[in-house]
Design a protein around this motif. Structure first.
Motif, PDB file in Angstrom:
ATOM      1  N   HIS A 164       8.874   7.876  -2.009  1.00  0.00           N
ATOM      2  CA  HIS A 164       8.089   7.867  -0.771  1.00  0.00           C
ATOM      3  C   HIS A 164       8.727   6.900   0.214  1.00  0.00           C
ATOM      4  O   HIS A 164       8.770   5.694  -0.050  1.00  0.00           O
ATOM      5  CB  HIS A 164       6.639   7.446  -1.048  1.00  0.00           C
ATOM      6  CG  HIS A 164       5.944   8.363  -1.996  1.00  0.00           C
ATOM      7  ND1 HIS A 164       5.529   9.618  -1.636  1.00  0.00           N
ATOM      8  CD2 HIS A 164       5.609   8.202  -3.294  1.00  0.00           C
ATOM      9  CE1 HIS A 164       4.956  10.197  -2.682  1.00  0.00           C
ATOM     10  NE2 HIS A 164       5.007   9.366  -3.706  1.00  0.00           N
ATOM     11  N   ALA A 189       5.958   8.132   5.399  1.00  0.00           N
ATOM     12  CA  ALA A 189       5.979   9.101   4.301  1.00  0.00           C
ATOM     13  C   ALA A 189       4.625   9.803   4.282  1.00  0.00           C
ATOM     14  O   ALA A 189       3.619   9.176   4.588  1.00  0.00           O
ATOM     15  CB  ALA A 189       6.216   8.379   2.973  1.00  0.00           C
ATOM     16  N   PRO A 190       4.537  11.059   4.008  1.00  0.00           N
ATOM     17  CA  PRO A 190       5.574  12.029   3.685  1.00  0.00           C
ATOM     18  C   PRO A 190       6.110  12.778   4.913  1.00  0.00           C
ATOM     19  O   PRO A 190       6.935  13.667   4.775  1.00  0.00           O
ATOM     20  CB  PRO A 190       4.877  12.986   2.726  1.00  0.00           C
ATOM     21  CG  PRO A 190       3.476  13.034   3.250  1.00  0.00           C
ATOM     22  CD  PRO A 190       3.200  11.623   3.747  1.00  0.00           C
TER      23      PRO A 190
END
Length: 122
Positions: free
Chosen positions: A84, A107-108
Motif C-alpha cells: 500500500h 493508496a489505493p
C-alpha cells in the motif's frame, strides 16, 4: 477522447484540445498538462514503480519505504509499504513562462492511477 477515473483519481486524454490534451486529478484537485509535461510525469511514475518493485520483496509486510526521484522538471515520491503506497508529484515551475503544480494520490488511488496511466499512454 479517453477518460478513466476511480475513487480518488482521474485521467483523461483528448488530442482535439490544443495545448493541454491531458488531465490528471486527485480527490480535490485536477490540472491539465501539455504532452511534454505528461511524458515527463509518465516516465517519472513508471521509474518510481520500477524501483519499488525491485526492493518490495525485501520489505517486511509492515515496513515502510520512501522513494524520491527527480527527472527533468518533475519531482516524485512513492511512500508506503510494499503493498500500500501513495504518490506525490511536483511540477517545478522554473523560468518565466513555466508553471508549477503539486498533487498526490493516496493508496489505493495511486496504484489505480498508475495502472490507468500506463493504459492511456500506450
Amino acid at each position: 477522447m479517453i477518460q478513466e477515473e476511480g475513487p480518488g483519481w482521474r485521467l483523461a486524454r483528448d488530442f482535439s484540445r490544443d495545448g493541454f490534451p491531458f488531465l490528471i486529478g486527485g480527490e480535490l484537485w485536477a490540472v491539465e498538462l501539455t504532452e511534454m509535461e505528461m511524458k515527463g510525469l509518465q516516465a517519472l511514475l513508471v521509474e518510481l514503480d520500477h524501483q519499488h518493485k525491485l526492493i518490495c520483496d525485501q520489505l517486511m509486510e509492515e515496513e515502510s519505504i520512501t522513494l524520491e526521484l527527480e527527472q527533468q522538471e518533475w519531482w516524485g515520491c512513492l511512500d508506503g509499504t510494499r503493498d500500500h503506497w501513495g504518490l506525490r508529484v511536483v511540477l517545478q515551475g522554473k523560468g518565466m513562462r513555466s508553471r508549477g503544480l503539486e498533487g498526490a494520490w493516496p493508496a489505493p488511488a495511486a496504484q489505480a492511477f498508475l495502472a490507468a496511466l500506463r493504459t492511456v499512454w500506450d
